[in-house]
Design a protein around this motif. Structure first.
Motif, PDB file in Angstrom:
ATOM      1  N   GLN A 123       0.721  -1.174  -0.238  1.00 53.31           N
ATOM      2  CA  GLN A 123      -0.159  -0.043   0.065  1.00 53.31           C
ATOM      3  C   GLN A 123       0.769   1.181  -0.063  1.00 53.31           C
ATOM      4  N   TYR A 124       2.376   1.394   0.541  1.00 53.48           N
ATOM      5  CA  TYR A 124       2.912   2.292   0.707  1.00 53.48           C
ATOM      6  C   TYR A 124       3.841   2.455  -0.745  1.00 53.48           C
ATOM      7  N   ARG A 125       4.127   0.947  -1.311  1.00 53.50           N
ATOM      8  CA  ARG A 125       4.697   1.373  -2.384  1.00 53.50           C
ATOM      9  C   ARG A 125       3.557   2.165  -3.555  1.00 53.50           C
ATOM     10  N   ASN A 126       2.429   1.511  -3.149  1.00 60.76           N
ATOM     11  CA  ASN A 126       1.256   2.500  -4.673  1.00 60.76           C
ATOM     12  C   ASN A 126       0.659   3.444  -4.281  1.00 60.76           C
ATOM     13  N   HIS A 127       0.922   4.761  -2.833  1.00 62.60           N
ATOM     14  CA  HIS A 127       0.586   5.344  -2.802  1.00 62.60           C
ATOM     15  C   HIS A 127       2.149   6.694  -3.604  1.00 62.60           C
ATOM     16  N   GLN A 128       3.078   6.206  -3.026  1.00 59.55           N
ATOM     17  CA  GLN A 128       4.396   6.445  -4.150  1.00 59.55           C
ATOM     18  C   GLN A 128       4.422   6.348  -5.465  1.00 59.55           C
ATOM     19  N   ILE A 129       3.409   5.556  -5.773  1.00 54.68           N
ATOM     20  CA  ILE A 129       3.911   5.695  -7.380  1.00 54.68           C
ATOM     21  C   ILE A 129       2.774   6.467  -7.581  1.00 54.68           C
ATOM     22  N   GLN A 130       1.835   6.465  -7.097  1.00 57.84           N
ATOM     23  CA  GLN A 130       0.259   7.269  -8.027  1.00 57.84           C
ATOM     24  C   GLN A 130       1.417   8.826  -7.997  1.00 57.84           C
ATOM     25  N   GLN A 131       1.666   9.141  -6.930  1.00 57.10           N
ATOM     26  CA  GLN A 131       1.339  11.065  -6.837  1.00 57.10           C
ATOM     27  C   GLN A 131       3.006  10.392  -7.619  1.00 57.10           C
ATOM     28  N   ALA A 132       3.588   9.835  -8.173  1.00 56.40           N
ATOM     29  CA  ALA A 132       4.404   9.990  -9.297  1.00 56.40           C
ATOM     30  C   ALA A 132       3.911   9.972 -10.493  1.00 56.40           C
ATOM     31  N   ALA A 133       2.729   9.339 -10.817  1.00 55.59           N
ATOM     32  CA  ALA A 133       2.079   9.237 -11.771  1.00 55.59           C
ATOM     33  C   ALA A 133       1.244  10.898 -12.170  1.00 55.59           C
ATOM     34  N   ASN A 134       0.852  11.473 -10.832  1.00 54.84           N
ATOM     35  CA  ASN A 134      -0.222  12.623 -10.981  1.00 54.84           C
ATOM     36  C   ASN A 134       0.978  13.622 -11.633  1.00 54.84           C
ATOM     37  N   GLU A 135       1.827  13.723 -10.996  1.00 59.49           N
ATOM     38  CA  GLU A 135       2.930  14.606 -11.314  1.00 59.49           C
ATOM     39  C   GLU A 135       3.458  15.355 -12.521  1.00 59.49           C
ATOM     40  N   LEU A 136       4.004  13.576 -13.170  1.00 57.89           N
ATOM     41  CA  LEU A 136       3.915  13.395 -14.889  1.00 57.89           C
ATOM     42  C   LEU A 136       3.047  13.611 -15.995  1.00 57.89           C
ATOM     43  N   GLU A 137       1.500  13.744 -15.003  1.00 57.85           N
ATOM     44  CA  GLU A 137       0.082  14.041 -15.677  1.00 57.85           C
ATOM     45  C   GLU A 137      -0.374  15.344 -16.134  1.00 57.85           C
ATOM     46  N   GLU A 138       0.316  16.022 -15.168  1.00 58.30           N
ATOM     47  CA  GLU A 138       0.074  17.622 -14.941  1.00 58.30           C
ATOM     48  C   GLU A 138       1.479  17.909 -15.762  1.00 58.30           C
ATOM     49  N   LYS A 139       2.256  17.540 -16.214  1.00 61.75           N
ATOM     50  CA  LYS A 139       3.383  17.964 -17.308  1.00 61.75           C
ATOM     51  C   LYS A 139       3.274  17.780 -18.384  1.00 61.75           C
ATOM     52  N   VAL A 140       2.212  16.278 -18.250  1.00 63.19           N
ATOM     53  CA  VAL A 140       1.656  16.246 -19.581  1.00 63.19           C
ATOM     54  C   VAL A 140       0.767  17.287 -21.428  1.00 63.19           C
ATOM     55  N   SER A 141       0.140  17.219 -19.308  1.00 60.18           N
ATOM     56  CA  SER A 141      -1.285  17.906 -20.116  1.00 60.18           C
ATOM     57  C   SER A 141      -0.362  19.843 -20.468  1.00 60.18           C
ATOM     58  N   SER A 142      -0.043  19.692 -19.806  1.00 58.13           N
ATOM     59  CA  SER A 142       0.647  21.366 -19.708  1.00 58.13           C
ATOM     60  C   SER A 142       1.232  21.554 -21.563  1.00 58.13           C
ATOM     61  N   ARG A 143       2.015  20.399 -21.736  1.00 57.69           N
ATOM     62  CA  ARG A 143       2.923  20.260 -22.863  1.00 57.69           C
ATOM     63  C   ARG A 143       1.418  19.879 -24.503  1.00 57.69           C
ATOM     64  N   THR A 144       0.755  18.898 -23.976  1.00 58.46           N
ATOM     65  CA  THR A 144      -0.387  19.085 -25.277  1.00 58.46           C
ATOM     66  C   THR A 144      -1.370  20.203 -25.212  1.00 58.46           C
ATOM     67  N   ALA A 145      -1.841  20.604 -24.035  1.00 56.03           N
ATOM     68  CA  ALA A 145      -2.929  22.076 -24.374  1.00 56.03           C
ATOM     69  C   ALA A 145      -3.052  22.221 -25.775  1.00 56.03           C
ATOM     70  N   SER A 146      -1.719  22.649 -26.419  1.00 56.92           N
ATOM     71  CA  SER A 146      -1.582  23.639 -27.285  1.00 56.92           C
ATOM     72  C   SER A 146      -2.178  22.708 -28.810  1.00 56.92           C
ATOM     73  N   LEU A 147      -1.749  21.487 -28.232  1.00 53.01           N
ATOM     74  CA  LEU A 147      -1.560  20.842 -29.868  1.00 53.01           C
ATOM     75  C   LEU A 147      -3.172  20.765 -29.659  1.00 53.01           C
ATOM     76  N   LYS A 148      -4.027  19.772 -28.410  1.00 52.11           N
ATOM     77  CA  LYS A 148      -5.127  20.012 -28.967  1.00 52.11           C
ATOM     78  C   LYS A 148      -5.935  21.074 -29.135  1.00 52.11           C
ATOM     79  N   ASP A 149      -6.030  22.241 -29.237  1.00 48.33           N
ATOM     80  CA  ASP A 149      -6.499  23.265 -30.056  1.00 48.33           C
ATOM     81  C   ASP A 149      -6.244  23.809 -31.630  1.00 48.33           C
ATOM     82  N   LYS A 150      -4.784  23.475 -31.558  1.00 47.85           N
ATOM     83  CA  LYS A 150      -4.534  23.225 -32.980  1.00 47.85           C
ATOM     84  C   LYS A 150      -5.006  21.966 -34.010  1.00 47.85           C
ATOM     85  N   THR A 151      -5.228  21.279 -33.160  1.00 53.05           N
ATOM     86  CA  THR A 151      -6.078  19.738 -33.102  1.00 53.05           C
ATOM     87  C   THR A 151      -7.617  20.033 -34.042  1.00 53.05           C
ATOM     88  N   ALA A 152      -8.482  20.390 -33.035  1.00 54.51           N
ATOM     89  CA  ALA A 152     -10.091  21.354 -33.218  1.00 54.51           C
ATOM     90  C   ALA A 152     -10.086  22.048 -34.057  1.00 54.51           C
TER      91      ALA A 152
END
Length: 674
Positions: free
Chosen positions: A391-420
């Motif tokens: 349970q402790y290791r899963n908590h650490q992995i989930q925290q790291a995944a959330n940070e990575l998701e925020e970075k990916v979202s910020s970099r792909t936002a402009s690409l989604k707008d142009k695609t639309a």
């Protein structure tokens, strides 16, 4: 619900130790009991059935013996009459054979006979009936309706049996005959005494036989045993009931089954087996009846219902089944209770594992209620520690995944707008392209129709001028061709109206022509006349059925043009050979008339589903010589007045085009004329 229940127990039996142990301990007992049950059922069925057949065969032999005894008694009655003092006295002083025969006939009731008669040796019937008899004899015989009537008219009425299937009357008589030869004091044959019992409708006889071989059970119930006498395959005396709840109604006049008929009547065999008697299954026995010449003329039957035998057998099976289920249930309960206490800690560990798999990470095994040194207690403690670390290791992995998701979202936002934006522009481009194609087609159509109309108007003007010149030249002789000239002028006017409509259609704004109240039937009839005239060399069968009664607002010439176009298309679809149907009717919706419907139906090649969506597009055609404008122009003309053309078609069978014309034209700029 039943499916879920089966899946649940199937899963338990395959995965849970407790239920597997229960299955393993119960399986040998269950298999042994099932084998015992199967063997018992088999031998019970076999011996019960064989015993029933043997019993019925004995009863059938008793029936035959009973009949033989009755025939013997019948013969002795006739013989006793022949030996009586009164008979011998009257016999010595016979003055008239007819008078003696009448006296003999009057004695039949004293000897329990249905008929008794005197046959002189000189009678013609001797040669026909008794020529094969060397000694006195009792036998079965079938008399024709005429022979029965000759003996006794009342006897003929008693012999009548109605066949239930065909409602015909069976008039032949099935009798048991006894014949005694009479000799004088010089041992010369002088005649015969012929007496007998009628078997047709002889319910007393079959009831007596039944009561002999199926004694009453004390309640007066004889339904389990029945006796029947057949003439050929027809029941002429029986106590088989029509309804098992009412023994008074008998299955008289019904027939035997085809299987029994072939085996007994045709083959002459005795038949003992299960049979369908009238409306129920019986254990039945059939024995052939033969005449003096050993020909099979009827059947003796006896039998009883199968259901009481089956009921007794089923009762035994149910009793054995209850015992087996009871033994199995008791053994299963004992095995289940022992396994439950033994495997309860294991099941708790298994439950926690399943809950963790489902995402409930906070579930733990905890205390099992066992000694701390017990293997299962130590296993549970180690498993709980492992779950805490996981349970402790899963908590650490989930925290790291959330940070990575925020970075990916910020970099792909402009690409989604142009695609639309790109998708939106592509959609607009496709819509613009489709509109350009339509505009180009309509522009080409307008230019083409304007040129065609102009070219048609020139020769039309020349024809009109020449017709006027002909009228002038003929002057006083004009009357003989006045009708033809008027027809030419009318058709020239029609051509000019058509070209004017084409010019109007080619201009922006649509049709600007006069619309009047019209009855469509004359217009439809005129269009058929024109088409029939122009296609005389084709093998077209025209079917016209005009029932429209409501007037509508239409342009007469344009409707005529549309009808001619649709009919010519139909003739082309049938390749000039077939039936062309033109119908008209009032357009009724919700009980009110809202206009007129005109149907043009052909038996041509039909239209495929993919082409059916495009037939009203400009320039779309499947004919090599076609322009693809006819249906497009017709639909456009009708749309200006609120009408339309609909189509239904089946490939290979034909098409139906329907013109829908409302009462009142919807276009507001039309000039109305009455």
């Amino acid at each position: 619900m039943n499916s879920q229940f089966r899946q649940k127990w199937h899963y338990r039996a395959k995965s849970m130790v407790r239920y597997r142990l229960l299955l393993l301990t119960s399986a040998p007992i269950l298999m042994t009991l099932i084998a015992l049950f199967g063997i018992t059922a088999y031998w019970s069925v076999h011996y019960t059935w064989q015993s029933a057949l043997v019993n019925l065969n004995d009863r059938l032999n008793i029936v035959a013996d009973k009949i033989d005894t009755l025939q013997l008694s019948q013969f002795r009655q006739v013989q006793a009459f022949s030996d009586s003092y009164e008979f011998r006295t009257r016999f010595q002083y016979i003055q008239s054979d007819q008078e003696f025969d009448d006296w003999v006939t009057s004695q039949r009731h004293r000897y329990n006979l249905d008929y008794l008669r005197w046959i002189p040796a000189s009678s013609k019937r001797i040669r026909e009936t008794y020529s094969n008899m060397a000694v006195t004899h009792s036998f079965f015989d079938v008399l024709s309706p005429k022979d029965v009537s000759d003996i006794d008219r009342v006897l003929a009425d008693q012999a009548e049996v109605t066949v239930q299937q065909t409602h015909r009357k069976e008039l032949r008589a099935f009798i048991s005959r006894s014949v005694v030869a009479i000799y004088d004091e010089n041992s010369h044959l002088v005649g015969y005494l012929d007496g007998g019992v009628l078997l047709n409708n002889n319910m007393t006889l079959v009831d007596d036989i039944r009561d002999t071989i199926y004694p009453s059970n004390g309640q007066g119930n004889h339904l389990k045993g029945t006796v029947t006498i057949f003439l050929d395959d027809l029941r002429i005396a029986t106590n088989v009931p029509i309804n098992n709840n009412n023994s008074e109604l008998r299955a008289l006049g019904t027939t035997v089954s085809d299987e029994v008929k072939h085996d007994v009547l045709t083959q002459g065999n005795t038949w003992v087996d299960k049979a369908y008697v009238y409306d129920s299954w019986y254990i039945a026995g059939y024995k052939p009846i033969v005449d003096l010449n050993h020909n099979v003329i009827g059947i003796f039957y006896t039998g009883y219902l199968v259901w009481p035998l089956i009921k007794t057998y089923l009762t035994n099976i149910v009793e054995v089944s209850i015992i087996i289920i009871g033994v199995l249930f008791i053994s299963g309960v004992l095995a289940y209770r022992g396994a439950r206490d033994l495997f309860r800690p294991i099941e708790r560990i298994h439950r926690v594992v399943k809950m963790v798999q489902l995402g409930k990470d906070d579930e733990r095994i905890g205390d099992l209620g066992l000694d701390d040194k017990h293997e299962l207690s130590q296993l549970a403690l180690q498993f709980d520690n492992m779950l805490n670390k996981l349970q402790y290791r899963n908590h650490q992995i989930q925290q790291a995944a959330n940070e990575l998701e925020e970075k990916v979202s910020s970099r792909t936002a402009s690409l989604k707008d142009k695609t639309a934006q790109l998708e939106h522009h592509i959609k607009l481009l496709n819509q613009t392209r489709d509109k350009l194609v339509v505009h180009e087609k309509l522009a080409a159509l307008g230019e083409l129709t304007a040129g065609i109309a102009h070219e048609i108007n020139n020769p039309t003007a020349v024809i009109l001028g020449n017709v006027e010149l002909i009228k002038f030249e003929l002057n006083n002789d004009l009357d003989c061709v006045q009708e033809e000239i008027d027809t030419i002028l009318e058709q020239i006017d029609r051509i000019r109206n058509i070209t004017r409509s084409l010019l109007q259609y080619s201009r922006h704004g649509g049709v600007q022509d006069q619309v009047t109240w019209q009855h469509v039937n004359p217009i439809v009839d005129e269009s058929v006349t024109l088409v029939r005239t122009g296609s005389k060399k084709k093998k077209i069968d025209y079917v016209i059925d005009l029932h429209a009664t409501t007037p509508v607002e239409i342009n007469r010439n344009q409707l005529l043009q549309i009808l001619v176009n649709l009919q010519m298309n139909a003739i082309h679809a049938m390749q000039g050979e077939g039936r062309l149907t033109v119908l008209s009717e009032d357009w009724i919706e919700e009980g009110e008339s809202i206009g007129v419907l005109i149907h043009v139906i052909d038996e041509g090649c039909g239209i495929s589903p993919e082409n059916l969506k495009r037939i009203f597009d400009p320039f779309f055609t499947t004919r090599r010589e076609g322009t693809g404008l006819g249906l497009s122009v017709s639909q456009s003309i009708l749309s200006q007045t609120g009408g339309e053309i609909t189509v239904s078609s089946e490939l290979g069978k034909g098409s139906q085009f329907t013109i829908r014309l409302p009462h009142k034209a919807e276009h507001q700029t039309l000039v109305m004329c009455h």
